[in-house]
Design a protein around this motif. Sequence first.
Motif, mmCIF file in Angstrom:
data_model
loop_
_atom_site.group_PDB
_atom_site.id
_atom_site.type_symbol
_atom_site.label_atom_id
_atom_site.label_comp_id
_atom_site.label_asym_id
_atom_site.label_seq_id
_atom_site.Cartn_x
_atom_site.Cartn_y
_atom_site.Cartn_z
ATOM 1 N N MET A 1 0.999 -1.233 -0.085
ATOM 2 C CA MET A 1 0.022 -0.135 -0.125
ATOM 3 C C MET A 1 0.826 1.307 0.077
ATOM 4 O O MET A 1 0.397 2.291 -0.627
ATOM 5 C CB MET A 1 -0.902 -0.214 1.319
ATOM 6 N N LYS A 2 1.795 1.420 0.628
ATOM 7 C CA LYS A 2 2.815 2.386 0.454
ATOM 8 C C LYS A 2 3.355 3.246 -0.515
ATOM 9 O O LYS A 2 3.003 4.165 -0.776
ATOM 10 C CB LYS A 2 4.210 1.917 1.573
ATOM 11 N N PRO A 3 3.564 2.402 -1.646
ATOM 12 C CA PRO A 3 3.774 2.839 -2.972
ATOM 13 C C PRO A 3 2.338 3.702 -3.483
ATOM 14 O O PRO A 3 2.645 4.796 -3.911
ATOM 15 C CB PRO A 3 4.346 1.883 -3.906
ATOM 16 N N ASP A 4 1.535 3.196 -3.238
ATOM 17 C CA ASP A 4 0.136 3.633 -4.028
ATOM 18 C C ASP A 4 -0.146 5.017 -2.972
ATOM 19 O O ASP A 4 -0.441 6.096 -3.330
ATOM 20 C CB ASP A 4 -1.050 2.788 -3.592
ATOM 21 N N TRP A 5 0.045 5.038 -1.835
ATOM 22 C CA TRP A 5 -0.167 5.982 -0.695
ATOM 23 C C TRP A 5 0.808 7.142 -1.167
ATOM 24 O O TRP A 5 0.574 8.361 -1.311
ATOM 25 C CB TRP A 5 0.087 5.743 0.590
ATOM 26 N N ASP A 6 2.001 6.780 -1.225
ATOM 27 C CA ASP A 6 3.001 7.984 -1.821
ATOM 28 C C ASP A 6 2.742 8.588 -3.169
ATOM 29 O O ASP A 6 2.951 9.842 -3.468
ATOM 30 C CB ASP A 6 4.572 7.198 -1.827
ATOM 31 N N LYS A 7 2.082 7.701 -4.159
ATOM 32 C CA LYS A 7 1.781 8.282 -5.256
ATOM 33 C C LYS A 7 0.330 9.388 -5.106
ATOM 34 O O LYS A 7 0.356 10.412 -5.842
ATOM 35 C CB LYS A 7 1.359 7.072 -6.297
ATOM 36 N N LEU A 8 -0.346 8.997 -4.152
ATOM 37 C CA LEU A 8 -1.690 9.772 -3.912
ATOM 38 C C LEU A 8 -1.139 11.049 -3.210
ATOM 39 O O LEU A 8 -1.471 12.171 -3.636
ATOM 40 C CB LEU A 8 -2.653 9.060 -3.121
ATOM 41 N N MET A 9 -0.244 10.961 -2.448
ATOM 42 C CA MET A 9 0.210 12.351 -1.479
ATOM 43 C C MET A 9 0.944 13.069 -2.827
ATOM 44 O O MET A 9 0.689 14.277 -2.783
ATOM 45 C CB MET A 9 1.376 11.952 -0.696
ATOM 46 N N ASP A 10 1.786 12.619 -3.614
ATOM 47 C CA ASP A 10 2.244 13.430 -4.723
ATOM 48 C C ASP A 10 1.121 14.032 -5.883
ATOM 49 O O ASP A 10 1.258 15.257 -5.997
ATOM 50 C CB ASP A 10 3.116 12.525 -5.683
ATOM 51 N N ASP A 11 -0.014 13.260 -5.854
ATOM 52 C CA ASP A 11 -0.892 13.849 -6.658
ATOM 53 C C ASP A 11 -1.691 14.978 -6.082
ATOM 54 O O ASP A 11 -2.216 15.929 -6.761
ATOM 55 C CB ASP A 11 -2.098 12.697 -7.097
ATOM 56 N N PHE A 12 -1.824 15.216 -4.778
ATOM 57 C CA PHE A 12 -2.365 16.040 -4.053
ATOM 58 C C PHE A 12 -1.547 17.150 -3.542
ATOM 59 O O PHE A 12 -1.921 17.960 -2.727
ATOM 60 C CB PHE A 12 -3.162 15.425 -2.838
ATOM 61 N N LYS A 13 -0.217 17.062 -3.455
ATOM 62 C CA LYS A 13 0.681 17.902 -2.820
ATOM 63 C C LYS A 13 0.432 19.184 -3.234
ATOM 64 O O LYS A 13 0.688 20.158 -2.351
ATOM 65 C CB LYS A 13 2.199 17.462 -3.193
ATOM 66 N N ASP A 14 -0.119 19.713 -4.239
ATOM 67 C CA ASP A 14 -0.311 20.995 -4.662
ATOM 68 C C ASP A 14 -1.691 21.489 -4.290
ATOM 69 O O ASP A 14 -2.061 22.839 -4.937
ATOM 70 C CB ASP A 14 0.182 21.452 -6.128
ATOM 71 N N SER A 15 -2.714 20.660 -3.716
ATOM 72 C CA SER A 15 -4.008 21.134 -3.703
ATOM 73 C C SER A 15 -4.202 22.071 -2.549
ATOM 74 O O SER A 15 -3.643 22.010 -1.458
ATOM 75 C CB SER A 15 -4.795 19.524 -3.173
ATOM 76 N N PRO A 16 -4.866 22.962 -3.052
ATOM 77 C CA PRO A 16 -5.320 24.065 -1.959
ATOM 78 C C PRO A 16 -6.296 23.823 -0.903
ATOM 79 O O PRO A 16 -6.589 24.282 -0.050
ATOM 80 C CB PRO A 16 -5.566 25.427 -2.770
ATOM 81 N N THR A 17 -6.978 22.518 -1.156
ATOM 82 C CA THR A 17 -8.113 22.509 -0.215
ATOM 83 C C THR A 17 -8.034 21.038 0.235
ATOM 84 O O THR A 17 -8.927 20.732 1.172
ATOM 85 C CB THR A 17 -9.319 22.531 -1.195
ATOM 86 N N ALA A 18 -7.084 20.005 -0.060
ATOM 87 C CA ALA A 18 -7.212 18.838 0.442
ATOM 88 C C ALA A 18 -5.692 18.282 0.760
ATOM 89 O O ALA A 18 -4.655 18.782 0.258
ATOM 90 C CB ALA A 18 -7.742 17.727 -0.400
ATOM 91 N N LEU A 19 -5.438 17.670 1.981
ATOM 92 C CA LEU A 19 -4.300 17.190 2.624
ATOM 93 C C LEU A 19 -4.416 15.669 2.438
ATOM 94 O O LEU A 19 -4.872 15.240 3.222
ATOM 95 C CB LEU A 19 -4.051 17.774 3.898
ATOM 96 N N VAL A 20 -3.226 15.078 1.850
ATOM 97 C CA VAL A 20 -3.062 13.717 1.935
ATOM 98 C C VAL A 20 -1.660 13.726 2.413
ATOM 99 O O VAL A 20 -0.620 14.256 1.994
ATOM 100 C CB VAL A 20 -3.153 13.019 0.694
ATOM 101 N N ALA A 21 -1.473 13.082 3.671
ATOM 102 C CA ALA A 21 -0.156 12.810 4.394
ATOM 103 C C ALA A 21 0.174 11.665 4.841
ATOM 104 O O ALA A 21 -1.025 10.908 5.128
ATOM 105 C CB ALA A 21 0.040 14.218 5.292
ATOM 106 N N ASP A 22 1.159 11.069 5.518
ATOM 107 C CA ASP A 22 1.268 10.056 6.550
ATOM 108 C C ASP A 22 1.859 10.539 7.818
ATOM 109 O O ASP A 22 2.596 11.668 7.718
ATOM 110 C CB ASP A 22 2.013 8.895 5.731
ATOM 111 N N VAL A 23 1.711 9.899 8.771
ATOM 112 C CA VAL A 23 2.202 10.158 10.080
ATOM 113 C C VAL A 23 2.780 9.083 10.549
ATOM 114 O O VAL A 23 2.259 7.722 10.390
ATOM 115 C CB VAL A 23 1.231 10.711 10.693
ATOM 116 N N ASP A 24 4.170 9.087 11.158
ATOM 117 C CA ASP A 24 4.755 7.705 11.811
ATOM 118 C C ASP A 24 4.341 7.913 13.464
ATOM 119 O O ASP A 24 4.764 8.567 13.988
ATOM 120 C CB ASP A 24 6.148 7.962 11.696
#
Length: 142
Positions: A1-24
């Motif tokens: 799942m990690k590669p897909d999540w990283d790809k999703l974070m990259d897709d949303f990195k410039d979104s002004p209204t949505a945050l996709v992130a991970d937390v350790d």
Amino acid sequence: MKPDWDKLMDDFKDSPTALVADVDCTAAGQPLCEKYEVRGYPSIKYGDVGDMKDYQGGRSFEDLKKFAEENLGPTCGPGEHIDLCDAETKAKMEAYLKMSVGKLEGKVRKAQKDFEDEMPIMKKVFAYVSKTEGKAEGKSDL
């Protein structure tokens, strides 16, 4: 799942209204994970900061991206997003916004008490009615 999540974070990195992130949750993010009751890994939470929900959907990139596109971003709430609310919710929020903090706290306590008092009774009645209707329809508990 990690590669897909990283790809999703990259897709949303410039979104002004949505945050996709991970937390350790095992390191510096532990207090945040405790606050939002993360109990297993990986966990996905979404929603308003004051009302985070557990994501229960698929874990492929396609599933995650579709969900994010349809569900992330501004939602109905007081302040700058009140116009996203339906008329009934907007009217309720506007009435609550006119209350003092003390009065609003009192309303919250009363609603919680009403819920705690009524829920056990409703559950018992629901179980009884469900069982009674099941017998009336010829169903058995076996």
